[in-house]
Structure formats: C-alpha cells, structure tokens
Design an enzyme around this catalytic site. Sequence first.
Site, mmCIF file in Angstrom:
data_model
loop_
_atom_site.group_PDB
_atom_site.id
_atom_site.type_symbol
_atom_site.label_atom_id
_atom_site.label_comp_id
_atom_site.label_asym_id
_atom_site.label_seq_id
_atom_site.Cartn_x
_atom_site.Cartn_y
_atom_site.Cartn_z
ATOM 1 N N LYS A 185 0.846 -1.188 0.000
ATOM 2 C CA LYS A 185 0.000 0.000 0.000
ATOM 3 C C LYS A 185 0.888 1.247 0.000
ATOM 4 O O LYS A 185 1.555 1.535 0.991
ATOM 5 C CB LYS A 185 -0.904 0.042 1.236
ATOM 6 C CG LYS A 185 -1.963 1.154 1.159
ATOM 7 C CD LYS A 185 -2.536 1.517 2.498
ATOM 8 C CE LYS A 185 -1.626 2.443 3.268
ATOM 9 N NZ LYS A 185 -1.481 3.790 2.629
ATOM 10 N N GLU A 261 11.153 0.842 9.624
ATOM 11 C CA GLU A 261 12.047 1.972 9.402
ATOM 12 C C GLU A 261 11.240 3.207 9.763
ATOM 13 O O GLU A 261 10.390 3.661 8.997
ATOM 14 C CB GLU A 261 12.521 2.009 7.947
ATOM 15 C CG GLU A 261 13.762 2.859 7.746
ATOM 16 C CD GLU A 261 13.419 4.260 7.296
ATOM 17 O OE1 GLU A 261 13.427 5.150 8.179
ATOM 18 O OE2 GLU A 261 13.161 4.478 6.116
ATOM 19 N N CYS A 295 13.722 10.824 6.433
ATOM 20 C CA CYS A 295 14.020 10.372 7.789
ATOM 21 C C CYS A 295 15.504 10.484 8.087
ATOM 22 O O CYS A 295 15.903 10.557 9.253
ATOM 23 C CB CYS A 295 13.534 8.948 7.988
ATOM 24 S SG CYS A 295 14.211 7.787 6.774
ATOM 25 N N GLU A 392 10.975 15.664 14.490
ATOM 26 C CA GLU A 392 11.438 15.567 13.116
ATOM 27 C C GLU A 392 10.858 16.729 12.314
ATOM 28 O O GLU A 392 9.642 16.925 12.282
ATOM 29 C CB GLU A 392 10.995 14.222 12.524
ATOM 30 C CG GLU A 392 11.815 13.744 11.371
ATOM 31 C CD GLU A 392 11.502 12.297 11.019
ATOM 32 O OE1 GLU A 392 12.312 11.692 10.293
ATOM 33 O OE2 GLU A 392 10.468 11.764 11.454
#
Length: 490
Positions: A185, A261, A295, A392
């Site tokens: 997906k 991850e 990331c 982040e």
Amino acid sequence: MTNPDLERKVLEAVPTGLLIGGEWRPAASGATTKVEDPSTGEVLAEVADAGPEDGMAALAAAHEAQAGFAAMAPRERGEILRRAYEAMIGRADDLALLMTLEMGKPLAESRGEVTYAAEFFRWFAEEAVRIGGGYATAPAGGSRFLVMKQPVGPCVFITPWNFPLAMGTRKIGPAIAAGCTVVIKPAPQTPLSMLALGQLLLDAGLPAGVLNVITATDAAGVMEPIITDGRARKLSFTGSTGVGKILLRQCADKVLRTSMELGGNASFLVFDDADLDKAVEGAMLAKMRNMGEACTAANRFYVQRGVAEEFAAKLAERMGGLKVGRGTEEGVQVGPLVDAKGREKVVDLVGDAVENGAQVKVGGRAADGPGYFYPPTVLVDVPKESRLNHEEIFGPVAPISVFDTESEALAAANATEFGLVNYVFTENLNRALRVSEKLESGMVGLNTGLVSNPAAPFGGIKESGLGREGGTVGIEEFLEVKYVAIGGLG
C-alpha cells in the site's frame, strides 16, 4: 522546462486501478481518491480507493500465488528483477517526471531517485542466487545438521510518500529475490509511482498475484484486517514511529515478522578541525535532499564554537542561493513540501524556535501563492528546549547550536529517543572512530552527508526501527531458517 503535453502523456500511461491477482480493477465500492500536484494544488489524477474487501482480495491473491512463486528457480526470479531494473533505467525520464508531478521534488532529484530505486532491483537480482544454507557434523558425531533457508511467505508493505519509488523497490526487491509474494500500500499522496512500478513488473514477467498494489485513504481500515488475518507472515513499514508502534501491536497477535524503518532526529556534528567546505557540502546533502523531507535528513546541527559562526554564514549563503519553484521548471533546486499539513508543521516549529530566542540567518517565512512552498532556512542560537531539537522537521530548516567539547556534542546527539543516523565531520581519525562508536544510531555519515546505498544495510535503533534493508543482510529479512537433524549416520 514545463511541458503540459508531456506531463499529460506520462499521467495517462499510469494505471489508476488496484493491481490484484495480476489484473487492474476498480475498488469494489467504486470509490476513487484524487492525487494533487503539491506545487499548484491542482488534481493530477484519480485512482481507486480500496476498502477492506479489496485488501482481503489482494491478500488472497498473494497467498494463492505463494507456493508456486517460492518454487520458482532463484535464477528466474533474479532475471525478472534484472529486466525490471533495465526497464526502470530505460524509462527513467518518464518515471522521474511522474514522481516530480505527484511529490514535488525537482526533476534532477527525481532522476536520482529512479536510479537509486532501480539499483535495489539490480542488487537483489544478484542476491537471489546467493541464498545459502549449511551441512555440518554434530560436535559429538553420529548426526548431521542440515540448515536451509526458505521464503517467509506473503508480505505486507506500507510505504511513505517521500521516496515513492525507492521505498517500494527496497522492499519488493528482496521479497521477490527470496520468493515471497507481496501486498503493498503506497501513501495516498503519491500512489502513481507505485502503480507505474506495478505495471512495469508485470511487463518484466512477474507472475500474477506475486505483487498486489492497493491504494487506499483508509489505511487503518484496509490494512488491519490483512495484518491480523494470519495468512500474511511479514510486515515491513516505513513511516512515523507512532504508526509503527500501532502496527507492531497488531502484528503481535499473529506473531508476524516485522521490519520497521521509523522516525529520525539526526544530528550533524561539526568539529573545529573539520574541513568546513566539505562540511557545508555534506550539510546541503544531508539537509536539502528531498527538501528535507527524509528520515535521514540532518535535523539538529551542533557546531564547535571556534567554527560555528563561519559554518553558519557559509551554510546560510548556500541555502539562501537555492532556487525555489515547481520541480519541472528549469534550474529549480527546491520544490514544495508535500501538502498543507507538512508546511504547517514547519511553520509551527520555526515559530516556536524564534519565540524561544533563535535568530533567523536566512528564510524563515512561508511563501505566498499556490503550492506548499517553504524557503530554505537557517537558524542560529537555537535553545535546547525548542521543539526543533526534539521533533522531526521534515522541511528545509537547519537549526544550529554551539558546543564546546566532544563529550558535550555526544550528549546532545544522543539525547533523543530516535537512533536512525548521525553525521560527523572531523579530520581527526581517532576522533572520527571514537565518536562513530559512541553515537547511538544504526548509521553514521562520516565526512559525508549521504548514507543511503542499496549495497549497505539501512536501518536504525531505539525508536527508529527494527531490522535492516539493503546490503547482504537485506534478503535475510524475508527468509526463515529451517534446521533438519539427520540421524543414523554415526
């Protein structure tokens, strides 16, 4: 240069249905969802919006195809991946344009991602024929140990929007090489690249049902039944830590193997003995790749006091000179952020830092007009309590703080629940090795701002994830080890 006719041609070539059992079909409900150009807000295409029924059909197709695909000769699986690699390279310009349209990154970066993504297929085409095993005599004699490796079974993949091709091939490549079928997906913001990849793999000879692609806006509603059904045997997810924790809880019920991850909060350490020009170049790579929407992006810059002012000035000059605009336009180096929500987060984080005393060296204010643009920004004197140091960013913002000692730099770098990657710039060999060993992360960029490579193990520790993708260990994530004890030989 923008070419509307070429853009239209590339978009029209992409399937817009669900790939289930080797066939493209609409969602069972007939629902569709719109894909927009983040540089203009205009609709690019409408694709099928899967529901739970479609998800279960995809899982059934993967389950049905599993036994036959596992029995396929490793060389044949490798040849499929090799053909797919060659097709991606041959169609690099069209795939790059498609990626730029739906995700926003400049064409040069999109071309780079297509090449990077294709390399996973080439790497794992070669790994498919190197799946090993073992045969040994028991220490006491009299029996033998036979060790074999077999595909884990049907896999479920969930990929993010920031690298819409590479995050797919990094998972699909080793799965195919190992003999596993897949339900994948892609993110709803960027489904077109994955849909194009699905057709490309069919054209490369991948058997029906081995790869199933479902596009869905109701991720939880579609994916949870697949995960908890029991027929899937592995989940690989790239995305936020918060969502990763939810998925881990869902996987626990059926004891699915998982690869995660997750989020990052990378530090970028510059010591006073560093080559500053090299450090600035590394900072541009680590911060501005993908407009900072990665990331692995450098999130927190810690610079030793003796060179902090010079480094900040050089970085601000470089970032302030970047051309911002639609990724298809000539000379553009910074595209839009992916959506309004992403830009609002960056605005909030910069505003919080400035309110707490940070100074703006360049940028710092969202652009007016259509699209989700935010200018490259450098902040100095960033207080420790600023949210920028703990969350982040996912945007083109470089917050710089000053340190005095090596131990202070290490403490700051490790003061996070994340542990994906850190960057270190120093010309002192002993310091380079000492700091690299003490940094709490799965990867370290030493005098480089780029760590991603298909031939290297990618992944983090702490709340940045589980497992590794790429390298010689990447295929192991998709293999089960079976031990056969052989008696009667003594």
